[in-house]
Design a protein around this motif. Structure first.
Motif, PDB file in Angstrom:
ATOM      1  N   PRO A   1       0.810  -1.227   0.000  1.00 38.52           N
ATOM      2  CA  PRO A   1       0.000   0.000   0.000  1.00 38.52           C
ATOM      3  C   PRO A   1       0.841   1.273   0.000  1.00 38.52           C
ATOM      4  N   ILE A   2       2.018   1.239   0.636  1.00 40.78           N
ATOM      5  CA  ILE A   2       2.876   2.415   0.605  1.00 40.78           C
ATOM      6  C   ILE A   2       3.369   2.682  -0.816  1.00 40.78           C
ATOM      7  N   ALA A   3       3.778   1.614  -1.502  1.00 37.31           N
ATOM      8  CA  ALA A   3       4.250   1.769  -2.881  1.00 37.31           C
ATOM      9  C   ALA A   3       3.137   2.287  -3.784  1.00 37.31           C
ATOM     10  N   VAL A   4       1.929   1.759  -3.606  1.00 32.99           N
ATOM     11  CA  VAL A   4       0.796   2.227  -4.414  1.00 32.99           C
ATOM     12  C   VAL A   4       0.514   3.692  -4.143  1.00 32.99           C
ATOM     13  N   SER A   5       0.641   4.112  -2.888  1.00 29.47           N
ATOM     14  CA  SER A   5       0.421   5.523  -2.564  1.00 29.47           C
ATOM     15  C   SER A   5       1.444   6.410  -3.281  1.00 29.47           C
ATOM     16  N   GLY A   6       2.677   5.904  -3.430  1.00 28.81           N
ATOM     17  CA  GLY A   6       3.686   6.656  -4.177  1.00 28.81           C
ATOM     18  C   GLY A   6       3.330   6.790  -5.642  1.00 28.81           C
ATOM     19  N   LEU A   7       2.759   5.718  -6.215  1.00 29.06           N
ATOM     20  CA  LEU A   7       2.331   5.782  -7.610  1.00 29.06           C
ATOM     21  C   LEU A   7       1.184   6.771  -7.792  1.00 29.06           C
ATOM     22  N   ILE A   8       0.311   6.854  -6.780  1.00 31.99           N
ATOM     23  CA  ILE A   8      -0.872   7.704  -6.896  1.00 31.99           C
ATOM     24  C   ILE A   8      -0.544   9.175  -6.651  1.00 31.99           C
ATOM     25  N   PHE A   9       0.187   9.444  -5.563  1.00 33.76           N
ATOM     26  CA  PHE A   9       0.370  10.832  -5.136  1.00 33.76           C
ATOM     27  C   PHE A   9       1.581  11.517  -5.766  1.00 33.76           C
ATOM     28  N   PHE A  10       2.593  10.741  -6.197  1.00 31.52           N
ATOM     29  CA  PHE A  10       3.824  11.373  -6.652  1.00 31.52           C
ATOM     30  C   PHE A  10       4.205  10.989  -8.077  1.00 31.52           C
ATOM     31  N   ALA A  11       3.292  10.360  -8.769  1.00 27.64           N
ATOM     32  CA  ALA A  11       3.493  10.049 -10.190  1.00 27.64           C
ATOM     33  C   ALA A  11       4.800   9.303 -10.433  1.00 27.64           C
ATOM     34  N   ALA A  12       5.090   8.319  -9.588  1.00 26.57           N
ATOM     35  CA  ALA A  12       6.271   7.485  -9.804  1.00 26.57           C
ATOM     36  C   ALA A  12       6.075   6.683 -11.087  1.00 26.57           C
ATOM     37  N   PRO A  13       7.155   6.405 -11.830  1.00 28.64           N
ATOM     38  CA  PRO A  13       7.010   5.701 -13.102  1.00 28.64           C
ATOM     39  C   PRO A  13       6.424   4.300 -12.929  1.00 28.64           C
ATOM     40  N   VAL A  14       5.408   4.017 -13.717  1.00 31.21           N
ATOM     41  CA  VAL A  14       4.775   2.699 -13.687  1.00 31.21           C
ATOM     42  C   VAL A  14       5.269   1.910 -14.885  1.00 31.21           C
ATOM     43  N   THR A  15       6.181   0.987 -14.643  1.00 35.62           N
ATOM     44  CA  THR A  15       6.747   0.143 -15.699  1.00 35.62           C
ATOM     45  C   THR A  15       6.614  -1.316 -15.298  1.00 35.62           C
ATOM     46  N   PHE A  16       6.901  -2.190 -16.244  1.00 33.04           N
ATOM     47  CA  PHE A  16       6.840  -3.618 -15.942  1.00 33.04           C
ATOM     48  C   PHE A  16       7.824  -3.968 -14.826  1.00 33.04           C
ATOM     49  N   GLY A  17       9.002  -3.375 -14.884  1.00 32.22           N
ATOM     50  CA  GLY A  17      10.001  -3.663 -13.867  1.00 32.22           C
ATOM     51  C   GLY A  17       9.602  -3.157 -12.494  1.00 32.22           C
ATOM     52  N   SER A  18       9.061  -1.941 -12.428  1.00 34.04           N
ATOM     53  CA  SER A  18       8.693  -1.383 -11.127  1.00 34.04           C
ATOM     54  C   SER A  18       7.538  -2.155 -10.499  1.00 34.04           C
ATOM     55  N   VAL A  19       6.537  -2.508 -11.314  1.00 36.71           N
ATOM     56  CA  VAL A  19       5.404  -3.283 -10.793  1.00 36.71           C
ATOM     57  C   VAL A  19       5.870  -4.675 -10.358  1.00 36.71           C
ATOM     58  N   SER A  20       6.755  -5.279 -11.139  1.00 37.25           N
ATOM     59  CA  SER A  20       7.279  -6.606 -10.780  1.00 37.25           C
ATOM     60  C   SER A  20       8.036  -6.554  -9.461  1.00 37.25           C
ATOM     61  N   ALA A  21       8.821  -5.499  -9.274  1.00 45.49           N
ATOM     62  CA  ALA A  21       9.584  -5.359  -8.034  1.00 45.49           C
ATOM     63  C   ALA A  21       8.656  -5.213  -6.832  1.00 45.49           C
ATOM     64  N   ILE A  22       7.585  -4.443  -6.994  1.00 44.91           N
ATOM     65  CA  ILE A  22       6.619  -4.279  -5.902  1.00 44.91           C
ATOM     66  C   ILE A  22       5.965  -5.607  -5.547  1.00 44.91           C
ATOM     67  N   ILE A  23       5.576  -6.366  -6.574  1.00 42.85           N
ATOM     68  CA  ILE A  23       4.924  -7.659  -6.334  1.00 42.85           C
ATOM     69  C   ILE A  23       5.880  -8.629  -5.655  1.00 42.85           C
ATOM     70  N   ILE A  24       7.124  -8.696  -6.151  1.00 47.60           N
ATOM     71  CA  ILE A  24       8.107  -9.606  -5.546  1.00 47.60           C
ATOM     72  C   ILE A  24       8.371  -9.213  -4.093  1.00 47.60           C
ATOM     73  N   GLY A  25       8.491  -7.900  -3.847  1.00 44.89           N
ATOM     74  CA  GLY A  25       8.709  -7.447  -2.484  1.00 44.89           C
ATOM     75  C   GLY A  25       7.564  -7.798  -1.567  1.00 44.89           C
TER      76      GLY A  25
END
Length: 392
Positions: A326-350
């Protein structure tokens, strides 16, 4: 920011039950049942001694704290991190004093200079932890920052093995491998986005890579500072007989002079730099963020100490790992962090690594309950000396 100022910061440490002979006897995750008496009503006692409720409160507090910290240190010209953290602690102390005066806080012990002197080295470790945390958050996106915080679990777990005679199972080792993998994938995705994510590929790319390198350096320092703070706190807390409010009060109070002094020595207080850090168009919002972060420090500080008190320091770190999604998702929502296959994969693995680690600790706890002791358990030298000291 874990710790006093973030998920992992934050002014947090446990109050261990005096009836336990050794910190190493604390069971991980949710297996521990409260053993201390509470003077409050049964309903309130069941809440304050409930591991699930303490974990939920900690998760909510850490999310709001991380988002607030990221907002406050994300200015293009921001360079007053020590000052920001000092204001956080100052607002927190003022709020605590007010709450005590109006009767909302009734179990805060009077200030004890001897205890403050003993606690001061822990406060210095806390300063190192929260400062490196804000610096890492300043240069890294929220998702990448939260993923790399998983590495703190590994350092703390092996620190507990060395200091308190703990153990690491094969399942836990597997989760550690996933944590490292998620960090590598997150770094790779960040670097790829910096190199190829924009139309301009020269000056902007070089600047982005330089920013990432600075963020990774501060993140590495924060991992070890956080582990040093958590483990050192665990060794000292038994001698202090601190309650949750006492821990928060001394942590904030003792860091105020250190943070202000560091700010005046190491940070630029020229009028020009002040104007750059507090631009007129966002000055009021930034000041409001400062005040809110200071008040939120009370919540995160209390919930952190509460969580560790009714569970364990390793569980506290593991919950932080589960809370990364949820913290990572909040970063994607509030701070426009780049949403890429690698970043999403890293979040899921973490996130999966946190679940695996939680399962490993629960399984280990259940196996310990089912087995009967047939011999005196082997303890590390530090754990044995700690037990001897507590029984003397």
């Amino acid at each position: 920011m874990d710790d006093k100022k973030n998920e992992d910061f934050n002014i947090k440490m446990p109050e261990f039950n005096s009836g336990r002979s050794s910190p190493s006897s604390k069971e991980p995750f949710l297996a521990r049942s409260p053993r201390h008496n509470s003077a409050g009503p049964p309903a309130m006692s069941s809440i304050t001694n409930s591991p699930p409720i303490s974990i939920l409160a900690y998760c909510l507090a850490s999310i709001s704290m991380t988002v607030t910290n990221k907002y406050c240190v994300s200015g293009a010209n921001w360079n007053l991190n020590f000052f920001y953290l000092a204001i956080q602690s100052l607002v927190c102390i003022i709020a605590i004093i007010i709450c005590k005066q109006v009767g909302m806080i009734t179990n805060l012990a009077p200030f004890d200079a001897k205890k403050a002197k003993t606690w001061f080295p822990i406060s210095l470790l806390l300063v190192g932890m929260i400062y490196t945390s804000t610096k890492a958050l300043q240069f890294l996106s929220v998702p990448v920052y939260t993923i790399f915080k998983n590495l703190t679990i590994i350092v703390i777990a092996y620190g507990e093995v060395l200091w308190f005679g703990g153990s690491v199972t094969a399942s836990a080792l597997f989760s550690f491998g996933l944590m490292v993998l998620s960090s590598v994938v997150a770094a790779w995705a960040d670097i790829q986005h910096a190199l190829y994510g924009s139309a301009a590929k020269s000056v902007e790319a070089a600047e982005a890579i330089s920013t990432l390198n600075a963020g990774y350096m501060w993140m590495g320092m924060n991992v070890f500072c956080t582990a040093a703070y958590v483990l050192s706190m665990r060794k000292v807390i038994k001698k202090m007989n601190f309650k949750d409010w006492d821990t928060m009060f001394y942590n904030n109070l003792l860091t105020i002079p250190v943070l202000f002094l560091c700010s005046f020595i190491f940070e630029n207080w020229s009028s020009k730099n002040i104007a750059l850090n507090f631009p007129e168009e966002s000055r009021n919002k930034l000041i409001s963020g400062f005040i809110y972060s200071g008040l939120a420090t009370i919540f995160i500080s209390y919930c952190s100490a509460w969580c560790i008190r009714v569970t364990s320091s390793t569980t506290y770190s593991m919950v932080g790992a589960l809370n990364k999604l949820p913290i990572a998702v909040s970063g994607l929502i509030f701070f426009a962090a780049p949403v890429t296959f690698g970043s999403v994969s890293a979040i899921i693995i973490g996130f999966v690594s946190g679940i695996v680690y939680a399962w490993a600790k629960v399984r280990q706890s259940q196996m310990n309950k089912m087995s009967l002791p047939t011999s005196q358990p082997v303890m590390s030298a530090s754990s044995q000396s700690n037990r001897d000291a507590s029984s003397s």
